[in-house]
Design an enzyme around this catalytic site. Structure first.
Site, short mmCIF file in Angstrom:
data_model
loop_
_atom_site.label_atom_id
_atom_site.label_comp_id
_atom_site.label_asym_id
_atom_site.label_seq_id
_atom_site.Cartn_x
_atom_site.Cartn_y
_atom_site.Cartn_z
N HIS A 177 0.83 -1.20 0.00
CA HIS A 177 0.00 0.00 0.00
C HIS A 177 0.87 1.25 0.00
CE1 HIS A 177 0.49 -1.54 4.20
NE2 HIS A 177 1.02 -0.35 4.35
N ASP A 199 7.29 -5.51 2.89
CA ASP A 199 6.29 -5.43 3.96
C ASP A 199 4.93 -5.92 3.50
OD1 ASP A 199 5.59 -4.35 6.69
OD2 ASP A 199 4.17 -3.22 5.45
N GLU A 246 8.00 -10.22 4.97
CA GLU A 246 7.33 -9.85 6.21
C GLU A 246 5.92 -10.43 6.12
OE1 GLU A 246 4.90 -7.98 9.06
OE2 GLU A 246 4.70 -7.38 6.97
N HIS A 285 9.73 -4.40 16.26
CA HIS A 285 9.01 -3.13 16.39
C HIS A 285 7.52 -3.34 16.57
CE1 HIS A 285 7.96 -4.17 12.31
NE2 HIS A 285 7.06 -3.20 12.32
N ARG A 320 2.29 0.11 20.79
CA ARG A 320 3.57 -0.39 20.28
C ARG A 320 4.70 0.62 20.47
NH1 ARG A 320 1.79 -2.09 14.34
NH2 ARG A 320 0.86 -0.01 14.57
#
Length: 654
Positions: free
Chosen positions: A184, A284, A326, A395, A520
């Site tokens: 995206h 990703d 990922e 992360h 997070r």
């Protein structure tokens, strides 16, 4: 017949290449293109073969590969040739990684360049810098909403800074890893802006619909990634007057890979970054690349074809560049992102071992190894030319990514066990020392994930609050144990920045409006470099953890059995608190028995139960069993191996 067709089309394409391409030196390019074109053509045809402009799009694809090859430096081309010759180079035990934020580990990229000696001091030789591409200030998803793929976010630096870092790292034999968000873009990307202005070409770059009919069909089966903060999978854009697919956040527009122009654009971006000296590209959200009505739009066959196609094209232009997938998905799905080939990784050479990570955290909470043994036993074998990234922390949040079947096999009820883990790590039990935070809570099913630094989740934060030295020492030993597991399991260990010096939760995010709803950020700290200097002060927590990992890295690099060649064998033990596996030396030298005690009390192992087809451990005595980490013989009582709380051994078996 079919291969003849692909060769015929290749000849057509080569005849149509422009002089600014054909006038250049392209020997290795032509060789690799010829070797890969049948596969490349077949994959491209599977996805786009029914389009009237199929040949035109294929020509554009080859032009992109050729132009980026021409722009590739002679140094990188030499590196490509060397890595092609030593094609298993990344499976060596010498690689140890660290993942970090440029503005968390350092102030920015120029400051990071000044701190490269820190990696060498610790022994790290693979550095993953988290997203640094241009993105909006307040709607960035931590850098994963990219508004310009060719520009560094000015808040951390520019392209020249990356060039400097890449060169400094090459001088020290450190691999550079960068993120490319392939699923995206930001809604402020140029493509999105043009789509919003009514440009049909760029509206076709996304999944954009005039009304809710098709979105409602999708919604019947699409899961919600962030149900608490971003419910649903479509966002209405008022300016455009249309609905846009936004699987993650409403400001992240999903790219439409059913349009070959999108694939070609993204390939151009990947090769651009490979040409900046990036050794490994982290792709990703690859599980989401292809969308279909009637399913979850995750792990679709076409998503795998896209990754195979990316890899084939990269093999032509920049074959020394690796891909990380990922894909935080179910164990049986994760291995598919290496590819379906029996030997070679035809998609991504590296993938996150999210299952092992989650199993380690289960062992932390339960103080036993029952589920980790069961889960590892059912972890599918990787391909020969592929490897895992093994990590304790990253992360992102911690998801409980093991199967209900595995939970049942060890005697737990899946729903209640998962709830126990969430309660444990969020500190809802009186006797838990964890200082975790819940993330992504789903009110429909009470599901959630876990945030928090390794040190705070393990209990060091609460031990420091109590000023309890015994608990502090146990927490540190626990931290070292977990690292010993990822360093020896098989793959590339990945340290999360700050863990090497015992960094605690950072609660300052709660006062930042753009971060307050995302827990997070508690484990995305700003490193206090004055505190980090304590790693040089003997007796400090920073010194104890840093030197332990420093020694672990040094020893790991000397153990050939830790190379990743499917040379791990799980060992069943009667003691439920112990986890053990054997690392076999493919050169027939020293095999390594890895064993860890996940309990806070002393445990022992009867060597008499340790029979193996290659040797019998109970026939050996203390003189020939050596713990390679400490350099000493392990603690023994007769034929019993004694392990203190959270102790591990790397035992050399001659």
């Amino acid at each position: 017949m079919y291969e003849q067709l692909s060769h015929s089309i290749l000849n057509e394409i080569l005849d149509q290449l422009k002089p600014e391409i054909t006038d250049k030196e392209l020997n290795h390019f032509y060789t690799r293109l010829g070797a890969n074109f049948y596969s490349l053509f077949s994959l491209f045809q599977k996805l786009y073969g029914k389009r009237h402009d199929f040949k035109y799009q294929l020509l554009k694809l080859v032009e992109v590969m050729a132009r980026q090859y021409i722009m590739r430096s002679s140094l990188l081309k030499q590196q490509d040739l060397a890595r092609e010759k030593d094609f298993n180079w990344f499976l060596h035990q010498k690689w140890v990684g660290m993942t970090l934020y440029a503005d968390g580990f350092a102030e920015d990229l120029p400051d990071l360049a000044k701190k490269i000696d820190y990696f060498t001091e610790l022994g790290v030789n693979l550095v993953h810098i988290m997203p640094i591409l241009e993105c909006p200030k307040n709607a960035s998803d931590g850098g994963y909403a990219v508004s310009n793929y060719h520009k560094i976010d000015e808040r951390v630096g520019d392209l020249q800074d990356i060039s400097i870092i890449a060169n400094l790292m090459k001088e020290r034999d450190i691999l550079l890893v960068l993120d490319i968000v392939v699923n995206h873009t930001s809604n402020e990307h140029e493509w999105a802006e043009k789509a919003r202005q009514g440009d049909r070409k760029y509206q076709d770059y996304y999944y954009i619909f005039n009304n809710r009919e098709i979105p409602d069909m999708f919604e019947k089966t699409l899961p919600e990634v962030f149900p608490q903060t971003a419910p649903g999978n479509f966002t209405y854009d008022k300016e455009m007057g249309k609905w846009v697919m936004t699987i993650f956040n409403n400001y992240q527009w999903d790219l439409n890979y059913q349009n070959p122009a999108v694939f070609i654009e993204m390939l151009d971006i990947l090769l651009f970054w490979a040409n900046q000296g990036v050794d490994i590209l982290r792709l990703d959200a690859v599980a989401f690349l292809w969308k279909k009505i009637g399913g979850s739009s995750q792990n679709e066959e076409e998503a795998h074809i896209l990754l195979q196609l990316f890899k084939d094209c990269c093999q032509v232009t920049a074959p020394g560049t690796l891909f990380i997938a990922e894909a935080i998905v179910a164990p049986l799905e994760i291995v598919k992102y290496f590819g379906e080939d029996a030997i070679n990784a035809k998609e991504c050479e590296i993938a996150y071992n999210a299952t092992f990570m989650a199993l380690l955290w289960d062992a932390v909470a339960t103080k036993n190894a029952k589920l980790i043994r069961q889960g590892v036993r059912n972890l599918p074998d990787k391909l020969e030319r592929a490897t895992w990234l093994n990590y304790i922390r990253c992360h992102d949040d911690i998801g409980l990514g093991f199967t209900d079947d595995d939970i049942l096999q060890v005697g737990y009820e899946p729903r209640s066990h998962r709830q126990f883990l969430l309660n444990y790590f969020s500190g809802k039990f009186e006797d838990t020392a964890a200082r975790g935070l819940l993330f992504g809570q789903n009110p429909k099913n009470n599901d959630a994930r876990i945030s928090g630094t390794l040190t705070s989740l393990i209990g060091l934060e609460s031990a420091l609050e109590e000023n309890n030295q015994h608990k502090i020492d146990l927490s540190i030993q626990h931290i070292v144990l977990l690292h010993a597991m990822i360093f020896s399991f098989g793959g590339i260990p990945l340290i999360y920045y700050g863990d090497e010096i015992g960094t605690l939760n950072d609660y300052s995010f709660m006062g930042n409006l753009s971060k307050a709803n995302d827990t997070r950020w508690a484990h995305r700290p700003k490193i206090d470099w004055q505190k980090a200097q304590k790693r040089k002060i003997e007796g400090s927590i920073e010194y104890t953890i840093f030197t332990a990992l420093q020694r672990m890295i040094k020893v790991r690099k000397e153990i050939s059995a830790f190379g990743d060649f499917n040379n791990r064998e799980l060992i069943n033990l009667s003691n439920p608190h112990l986890f053990a596996f054997l690392r076999l030396d493919i050169h027939g030298k020293n095999h390594i028995l890895v064993i860890g005690n996940f309990d806070a009390s002393y445990q022992y192992l009867n060597l008499a139960e340790m029979h193996h087809n290659l040797f019998r451990l109970n026939d050996m005595n203390n003189n020939i069993i050596i713990d390679l980490y400490s350099g000493e013989s392990p603690t023994m009582f007769k034929d019993q191996l004694v392990l203190s709380p959270f102790r591990f051994y790397w035992l050399s078996i001659n």
